[in-house]
Scaffold this motif. Structure first.
Motif, PDB file in Angstrom:
ATOM      1  N   GLY A  82       0.829  -1.204   0.000  1.00 25.16           N
ATOM      2  CA  GLY A  82       0.000   0.000   0.000  1.00 25.16           C
ATOM      3  C   GLY A  82       0.859   1.248   0.000  1.00 25.16           C
ATOM      4  O   GLY A  82       2.035   1.208   0.373  1.00 25.16           O
ATOM      5  N   HIS A  83       0.259   2.355  -0.432  1.00 29.72           N
ATOM      6  CA  HIS A  83       1.005   3.615  -0.474  1.00 29.72           C
ATOM      7  C   HIS A  83       0.658   4.480   0.741  1.00 29.72           C
ATOM      8  O   HIS A  83      -0.484   4.489   1.182  1.00 29.72           O
ATOM      9  N   VAL A  84       1.683   5.174   1.261  1.00 30.53           N
ATOM     10  CA  VAL A  84       1.454   6.021   2.432  1.00 30.53           C
ATOM     11  C   VAL A  84       1.330   7.499   2.058  1.00 30.53           C
ATOM     12  O   VAL A  84       1.047   8.323   2.913  1.00 30.53           O
ATOM     13  N   LEU A 114      -9.500   6.661   3.558  1.00 30.45           N
ATOM     14  CA  LEU A 114     -10.007   5.707   2.563  1.00 30.45           C
ATOM     15  C   LEU A 114      -8.976   5.397   1.482  1.00 30.45           C
ATOM     16  O   LEU A 114      -9.057   4.364   0.820  1.00 30.45           O
ATOM     17  N   ASP A 115      -8.058   6.299   1.269  1.00 30.18           N
ATOM     18  CA  ASP A 115      -7.098   6.141   0.171  1.00 30.18           C
ATOM     19  C   ASP A 115      -5.721   6.573   0.625  1.00 30.18           C
ATOM     20  O   ASP A 115      -5.378   7.725   0.518  1.00 30.18           O
ATOM     21  N   MET A 116      -4.884   5.621   1.040  1.00 30.29           N
ATOM     22  CA  MET A 116      -5.272   4.290   1.432  1.00 30.29           C
ATOM     23  C   MET A 116      -4.576   3.883   2.726  1.00 30.29           C
ATOM     24  O   MET A 116      -4.092   2.783   2.900  1.00 30.29           O
ATOM     25  N   ASP A 148       4.811   7.759  -3.030  1.00 34.56           N
ATOM     26  CA  ASP A 148       4.630   8.330  -4.379  1.00 34.56           C
ATOM     27  C   ASP A 148       3.586   7.691  -5.298  1.00 34.56           C
ATOM     28  O   ASP A 148       3.656   7.881  -6.515  1.00 34.56           O
ATOM     29  N   GLU A 149       2.592   6.992  -4.776  1.00 35.28           N
ATOM     30  CA  GLU A 149       1.594   6.438  -5.702  1.00 35.28           C
ATOM     31  C   GLU A 149       0.783   7.541  -6.376  1.00 35.28           C
ATOM     32  O   GLU A 149       0.486   7.473  -7.565  1.00 35.28           O
ATOM     33  N   GLU A 150       0.446   8.564  -5.596  1.00 34.25           N
ATOM     34  CA  GLU A 150      -0.490   9.576  -6.102  1.00 34.25           C
ATOM     35  C   GLU A 150       0.098  10.413  -7.238  1.00 34.25           C
ATOM     36  O   GLU A 150      -0.636  11.094  -7.948  1.00 34.25           O
ATOM     37  N   ALA A 151       1.425  10.387  -7.403  1.00 42.40           N
ATOM     38  CA  ALA A 151       2.006  11.136  -8.522  1.00 42.40           C
ATOM     39  C   ALA A 151       2.591  10.194  -9.570  1.00 42.40           C
ATOM     40  O   ALA A 151       3.403  10.598 -10.391  1.00 42.40           O
ATOM     41  N   GLY A 176      -3.667  -5.244  -2.824  1.00 38.87           N
ATOM     42  CA  GLY A 176      -3.428  -3.809  -2.701  1.00 38.87           C
ATOM     43  C   GLY A 176      -4.749  -3.069  -2.718  1.00 38.87           C
ATOM     44  O   GLY A 176      -5.787  -3.642  -2.372  1.00 38.87           O
ATOM     45  N   GLU A 177      -4.737  -1.759  -3.150  1.00 40.12           N
ATOM     46  CA  GLU A 177      -6.000  -1.092  -3.336  1.00 40.12           C
ATOM     47  C   GLU A 177      -6.522  -1.522  -4.697  1.00 40.12           C
ATOM     48  O   GLU A 177      -5.737  -2.081  -5.474  1.00 40.12           O
ATOM     49  N   PHE A 178      -7.663  -1.445  -5.201  1.00 42.87           N
ATOM     50  CA  PHE A 178      -8.783  -0.678  -4.772  1.00 42.87           C
ATOM     51  C   PHE A 178      -9.970  -1.581  -4.938  1.00 42.87           C
ATOM     52  O   PHE A 178     -10.342  -1.859  -6.067  1.00 42.87           O
TER      53      PHE A 178
HETATM   54 ZN   LIG Z   1      -4.700   5.113  -3.489  1.00 39.96          ZN
END
Ligand SMILES: [Zn+2]
Length: 444
Positions: A82-84, A114-116, A148-151, A176-178
């Protein structure tokens, strides 16, 4: 930038995934810049308390990624990841501070609830529980927390699969997500488990046309071509493609749906009728719409720098999302056909989605949900957006979106990336137990 808070490290955190989540929320890991290091270091300190071996890997030292391992049997390792990092809160009106981890009215409030960070809390708690239990999992359990998942994951999972592919060598499946959340789709009560996702492709379209002095109107300018192009996209769809994961999802959805909806849902799989049915279903089918087409949305316009000069060229950025198996060239061809407008189109970023789907672990994950919730149906889910799962597919790992939560009436999808992101407190323990159950059922 967040000031690192005084985070709790204790030997009973495995019993308190809610408190893990609250601690994670208090690290201000807004990306950009991310600044995930204090958060990752805290996770490392928690793992140390449980004597779990772990290692960090970083492209940027302020943005490390941490991999922990709990030894198991001979089966291939199972990866929980998961991403922090989280998205910004700028311009949003929050009832509770987004980085305080407040519990109120039965919810944990905060950016990442929720994310995540919820998923990271569940995966970490499950890993800790495993480490102190007598039962040995079928294979090693790998817990991976990334930056860095969101970018886009350039400092996170993309970096890991490109620079450290050996870490994933024997891994077949990852959680993982989602997915794993309770939802109502087209009248059916379901738990979608993500099995595939769309690829990301940013296009830059350059329009050129007649230019000159602003005092003399002209036809065929770059700007008028851009306007016609955007207008042609507005409300029109690119062609239908029924891909295998979309087909699996819609068939399972039809099975779960009320009897009077079944036929309609199955008709979606007939490309000649798909768009007609989507129009009929309207707002409730936006998600299905996106998994049956490549989509493209204009997001950034640039051009013109002087009030009295007609610019010779202007550019438009299109956020384009590709179905499994579709390439940027396919989408560009579809765009040209739809708009009928001459323009130069350049690919500025392309992250292919997984081109294959392995449903080998899906039935076990579905059973985890269906055994826990009466009348529940878990369905395979093709995500309309992108996650780090696309990077893992490059090293042969099938990622399943499986962070199980029961959201009740909460407008879950609307709260992701929005103000007052929050999660029901009791569902965090529920989800952790489901993850532990999934690990128990895993047999390689
Ligand atoms: Zn996410």
């Amino acid at each position: 930038m967040g000031t690192p808070h005084e985070a709790e490290v204790a030997t009973d955190l495995h019993e308190r995934p809610v408190d893990i989540l609250r601690e994670l929320i208090r690290f201000e890991t807004v990306n950009p810049p991310g600044n995930e290091r204090p958060c990752i270091e805290w996770i490392g300190a928690v793992l140390d308390t449980y004597d779990i071996e772990h290692e960090t890997y970083a492209k940027d030292t302020d943005r490390p990624n941490l991999l922990a391992r709990v030894p198991g049997g001979d089966a291939p390792p199972l990866l929980l990841y998961g991403h922090v990092d989280v998205v910004p809160v700028t311009g949003q009106d929050w009832t509770h501070g987004p980085f305080e981890g407040v519990v109120e009215d039965g919810f944990v409030w905060g950016r990442g609830a929720l994310d995540m960070k919820d998923g990271v809390a569940m995966f970490l708690a499950a890993t800790l529980r495993l480490a102190i239990s007598d039962e040995q999992p079928a294979g090693d359990i790998l817990f991976l927390a990334v930056s860095d998942e969101e970018a886009g994951g350039d400092d996170g999972l993309r970096f890991l699969v490109e620079e450290h592919p050996e870490l994933f060598e024997e891994v077949k499946y990852a959680l993982g997500e989602f997915g794993g959340f309770s939802a109502e789709i087209a009248g059916a009560e379901v738990y979608p488990i993500q099995v595939n996702e769309k690829g990301i492709c940013w296009l830059e379209v350059t329009f050129t046309g007649s230019s000159g002095h602003g005092s003399i109107p002209r036809t065929g300018t770059a700007l008028s071509k851009l306007a016609s192009f955007v207008d042609a996209l507005d409300g029109d769809r690119l062609p239908v493609h029924v891909t295998p994961p979309a087909e699996a999802m819609i068939e399972a959805l039809a099975e779960a749906a009320p009897a009077d909806r079944r036929e309609t849902l199955l008709t979606l799989l007939d490309p000649a009728k798909t768009d007609e049915v989507l129009d009929e279903l309207g707002q409730e089918a936006v998600m299905l719409d996106a998994i049956l087409h490549n989509t493209t949305v204009p997001t950034v316009v640039s051009g013109g720098d002087k009030e009295n000069v007609i610019p010779e060229s202007v550019t438009l950025v299109l956020d384009t999302r590709l179905l499994p198996g579709q390439t940027p060239e396919d989408a560009i061809e579809e765009l040209r056909a739809l708009t009928g407008i001459e323009a130069e189109i350049e690919v500025v970023r392309y992250d292919a989605g997984p081109s294959w789907t392995d449903l080998g672990f899906f039935d076990d994950l579905a059973a985890v949900i269906e055994d826990a919730v009466e009348e529940a149906t878990a369905i395979p889910f093709l995500l309309f957006a992108g996650t780090d799962g696309r990077h893992l597919s490059r090293v042969g790992v099938q990622s399943y979106g499986f962070t199980p939560i029961q959201v009740g009436d909460l407008p879950f999808l609307d709260l992701v990336h929005s103000a007052d992101e929050r999660i029901p407190v009791e569902t965090i323990e529920w989800g952790t137990e489901r993850v532990v159950d999934a690990i128990k059922r895993y047999d390689g």
